[in-house]
Design an enzyme around this catalytic site. Sequence first.
Site, short mmCIF file in Angstrom:
data_model
loop_
_atom_site.label_atom_id
_atom_site.label_comp_id
_atom_site.label_asym_id
_atom_site.label_seq_id
_atom_site.Cartn_x
_atom_site.Cartn_y
_atom_site.Cartn_z
N HIS A 61 -20.54 -13.62 -19.06
CA HIS A 61 -21.35 -12.75 -18.19
C HIS A 61 -21.67 -13.48 -16.89
O HIS A 61 -22.56 -14.33 -16.85
CB HIS A 61 -22.65 -12.38 -18.92
CG HIS A 61 -23.50 -11.39 -18.18
ND1 HIS A 61 -24.27 -10.46 -18.84
CD2 HIS A 61 -23.72 -11.17 -16.86
CE1 HIS A 61 -24.93 -9.73 -17.96
NE2 HIS A 61 -24.60 -10.15 -16.74
N LEU A 64 -19.02 -12.84 -9.76
CA LEU A 64 -18.25 -13.61 -8.77
C LEU A 64 -18.27 -12.96 -7.39
O LEU A 64 -17.84 -13.55 -6.41
CB LEU A 64 -16.80 -13.81 -9.25
CG LEU A 64 -16.62 -14.64 -10.53
CD1 LEU A 64 -15.15 -14.73 -10.91
CD2 LEU A 64 -17.22 -16.03 -10.38
N ARG A 65 -18.78 -11.73 -7.32
CA ARG A 65 -19.08 -11.02 -6.06
C ARG A 65 -17.87 -10.62 -5.22
O ARG A 65 -18.04 -10.11 -4.12
CB ARG A 65 -20.02 -11.85 -5.17
CG ARG A 65 -21.30 -12.31 -5.84
CD ARG A 65 -22.19 -11.16 -6.26
NE ARG A 65 -23.52 -11.60 -6.62
CZ ARG A 65 -24.32 -10.94 -7.46
NH1 ARG A 65 -23.93 -9.81 -8.02
NH2 ARG A 65 -25.52 -11.39 -7.73
N ASP A 153 -23.20 -3.48 -15.94
CA ASP A 153 -24.23 -4.49 -15.74
C ASP A 153 -24.85 -4.47 -14.34
O ASP A 153 -24.16 -4.30 -13.34
CB ASP A 153 -23.70 -5.90 -16.01
CG ASP A 153 -24.81 -6.92 -15.90
OD1 ASP A 153 -25.71 -6.87 -16.74
OD2 ASP A 153 -24.80 -7.72 -14.95
N HIS A 180 -26.30 -3.36 -20.50
CA HIS A 180 -27.46 -3.85 -19.74
C HIS A 180 -28.61 -2.91 -20.10
O HIS A 180 -28.62 -1.76 -19.67
CB HIS A 180 -27.12 -3.79 -18.24
CG HIS A 180 -28.28 -4.00 -17.33
ND1 HIS A 180 -28.40 -5.11 -16.52
CD2 HIS A 180 -29.37 -3.24 -17.06
CE1 HIS A 180 -29.51 -5.03 -15.80
NE2 HIS A 180 -30.13 -3.90 -16.12
N HIS A 233 -27.87 -10.22 -21.86
CA HIS A 233 -29.09 -10.96 -21.48
C HIS A 233 -30.38 -10.54 -22.20
O HIS A 233 -31.32 -10.04 -21.58
CB HIS A 233 -29.30 -10.95 -19.96
CG HIS A 233 -29.06 -9.66 -19.23
ND1 HIS A 233 -29.60 -8.45 -19.61
CD2 HIS A 233 -28.32 -9.38 -18.12
CE1 HIS A 233 -29.21 -7.52 -18.77
NE2 HIS A 233 -28.43 -8.05 -17.87
N ASN A 279 -33.44 -10.21 -13.45
CA ASN A 279 -33.55 -9.00 -14.25
C ASN A 279 -32.66 -9.10 -15.49
O ASN A 279 -31.46 -9.26 -15.34
CB ASN A 279 -33.15 -7.78 -13.41
CG ASN A 279 -33.53 -6.49 -14.10
OD1 ASN A 279 -34.43 -6.47 -14.93
ND2 ASN A 279 -32.83 -5.42 -13.77
N ASP A 306 -25.20 -15.33 -16.76
CA ASP A 306 -25.61 -14.29 -15.80
C ASP A 306 -25.67 -14.89 -14.39
O ASP A 306 -26.55 -14.53 -13.59
CB ASP A 306 -26.92 -13.61 -16.18
CG ASP A 306 -27.11 -12.28 -15.45
OD1 ASP A 306 -26.22 -11.87 -14.68
OD2 ASP A 306 -28.17 -11.65 -15.64
O1 DOR Z 1 -30.81 -10.67 -12.20
C1 DOR Z 1 -29.80 -9.99 -12.24
N1 DOR Z 1 -28.86 -10.07 -11.28
N2 DOR Z 1 -29.64 -9.14 -13.25
C2 DOR Z 1 -28.63 -8.27 -13.28
O2 DOR Z 1 -28.55 -7.52 -14.22
C3 DOR Z 1 -27.70 -8.17 -12.15
C4 DOR Z 1 -27.60 -9.43 -11.42
C5 DOR Z 1 -26.92 -9.32 -10.09
O3 DOR Z 1 -25.85 -8.68 -10.00
O4 DOR Z 1 -27.41 -9.90 -9.12
#
Ligand code: DOR
Length: 420
Positions: A61, A64-65, A153, A180, A233, A279, A306
């Site tokens: 989990h 990588l954006r 997610d 999620h 998570h 989150n 995460d």
């Molecule tokens: O803190 C978080 N960041 N929780 C998530 O479910 C998504 C993630 C994000 O993509 O930044």
Amino acid sequence: MLILQNIRAVDPGANLDKVCDIVIEGCRIVKIAEAKTQNDSNAEVIDGTGLVAFPGLIDMHCHLREPGLEYKEDIESGTKSARAGGFTGVACMPNTKPVVDNSAIVRAITSRAKEVGSVKVYPIGAISKGLQGQELAEMGDMQEAGIVAVSDDGRPVSSSSLMKKAMMYAAQFNLPVISHCEDLDLVDDGYMNEGYTATVLGLRGNPWASETNMVSRELILAEYLNVPVHIAHVSAKLSVELIREAKARGVQVTCETCPHYFTLTEEAVGNYDTNAKVNPPLRAKEDLEAIIAGLQDGTIDCIATDHAPHHVDEKRVEFAQAANGLVGFETAFGLSYTYLVETGKLTLSQLVEKMSLNPGLILGVGTRLAEGECADITVVDLNQEYTVEVAKFLSKSKNSPYDGWKLKGRVVHTIVDGRI
Ligand code: DOR
């Protein structure tokens, strides 16, 4: 040829914990031999005295954006950061821009990962088109292109009927559904754990009930349909308890937690530290204790990072406005080893189960320290103590609450397909 000489090999999946020589040719392990018996003048030899080898760590989990949010992280920087953290494979979530909800984007990620990735990248496809929670994405098509699981997610699938369809549909492809869990109605725009600390800080609370309510829905759906589900998570005590009970009833549920849920509580937010905004939110001490108990008795199968990189401009703002998430690759092993194994809560072998064996089994991508297997290996020095220096992270983003923490257990080599 590469030889790891006189190294302690720990692999619960191969029933192995002994000091030995590991011989690697090309991308495969060709021999596990008695210690100090293997040598070859043509081989690169690593003296493993005092070091430990695991089957490569797998992060099931992370974010990588890429595509679209490369100012936070991209496949190149993200996999370098993962490699530094000892991960030989990472599964990346689909909340990119555009969303990973079709095979063309999956192929773009896998081909980019082959070009610039320094560890294996396993894309996760969206459950719903555009993460909108309205219409199922093309799971079969995406699976042919290489996804290992589906998840929305970052957002919950709020519609119970859509989640029911998603679980039924994904089960036909043997694709894990990663949920999620968040009841947005109960979240009610909250952004830190609801309770005393939030009240004192004047921050809006998000109760643990928002997570647990949806965990219970997923357990009921999985039981009703008799199909698997994986809960992402896990942060709350009652979530752990419900999952434990469901497992005992034979429900096909697996789950993960993250290092921040067993090393930090809501008090980390104390100074309005936006690096502690995540989150689901960091919870109370009793939740942290329940997470550890869940790891100990096997209720919690996996430790995932995460890894959620964000630009400094998205974090250096007032708490309510700050983005959720923290970078996790480069601290995950050290935090887990220091806080779980050094403290006697888990054995080393159990930690390898949570960070390599189980995520590999759930996603169908793991390896073993055994002859003929793929040479994805993580080598660590359990005696090295060090201080976390966030500024030195290889990730593009530095949003970590662990700067200055003293940890034990350092990754010294990450071997992917036989290459260090
Ligand atoms: O803190 C978080 N960041 N929780 C998530 O479910 C998504 C993630 C994000 O993509 O930044």
